[in-house]
Design an enzyme around this catalytic site. Sequence first.
Site, PDB file in Angstrom:
ATOM      1  CE  LYS A  36      -4.533   0.201   2.116  1.00  0.00           C
ATOM      2  NZ  LYS A  36      -5.262   0.150   3.392  1.00  0.00           N
TER       3      LYS A  36
HETATM    4  O1  G3P Z   1      -8.602   0.695   3.985  1.00  0.00           O
HETATM    5  C1  G3P Z   1      -8.562   2.026   4.394  1.00  0.00           C
HETATM    6  C2  G3P Z   1      -9.596   2.202   5.421  1.00  0.00           C
HETATM    7  O2  G3P Z   1      -9.305   1.309   6.420  1.00  0.00           O
HETATM    8  C3  G3P Z   1      -9.770   3.503   6.076  1.00  0.00           C
HETATM    9  O3  G3P Z   1     -10.924   3.383   6.845  1.00  0.00           O
HETATM   10  O4  G3P Z   1     -12.569   3.960   8.545  1.00  0.00           O
HETATM   11  O5  G3P Z   1     -10.173   4.623   8.847  1.00  0.00           O
HETATM   12  O6  G3P Z   1     -11.594   5.758   7.138  1.00  0.00           O
HETATM   13  P1  G3P Z   1     -11.326   4.505   7.898  1.00  0.00           P
END
Ligand code: G3P
Length: 216
Positions: free
Chosen positions: A84
């Site tokens: 990533k």
């Molecule tokens: O895969 C990226 C994702 O985990 C981000 O999620 O909920 O932290 O915005 P969030």
Amino acid sequence: MQFFLDSANLEEIKSAWEMGIISGVTTNPSLVAKENERDLPSLLTEITRIVDGPISAEVIALDYPGMVREAQELASIHSNIVIKIPQSVDGLKAVKTLAGQGIKTNMTLIFTPIQALLAARAGATYVSPFLGRLDDIGEIGLNLLNDICEIFTVHNLQCAIIAASIRNPIHVLEAAKAGADFATVPFKVLNQLVNHPLTTAGIEKFLKDWQKISAN
Ligand code: G3P
């Protein structure tokens, strides 16, 4: 649309994998930190023992040489590791270099359709548009996903689209309708997808009726 689990928690990963519904896992530095795990390679090794599919792990370096170095180290852990890389000039350069070395990448923190197009052109294997974080600032995350799906179809791009920052079952439904290749879903949302109050009530009623007859 296939599912990834968005988690670095080994119990969650094991449980989701055993359900047979996920094809892989995505992690990020925040998810790894939540597990209080400083040794990313050993955590990733554990995940590769549970899951036979793509496992995204994020680089911490922000500069091109550092990103490439970290990516090569992480990729050497297992052939299923996907690197990533956050969207940036250095990130795009790293994606291009890693693609040339046969290392799969997932360009993350995508907030505009053109950022996704750039990632695909640089050679990213996956792009991760963040839906929930756009919703958080009063924009409509699903519009971003719809635009990326349209652009990638019109231009016949091979880069796979991962709907990320998924916060609820509506995000999942709309991502599937938009044509996302994957949705990466937190464990809590994955369970919300399984359950429905009428399914629970139906099971209870079947059981109650069955117990009535077997009591006679
Ligand atoms: O895969 C990226 C994702 O985990 C981000 O999620 O909920 O932290 O915005 P969030």
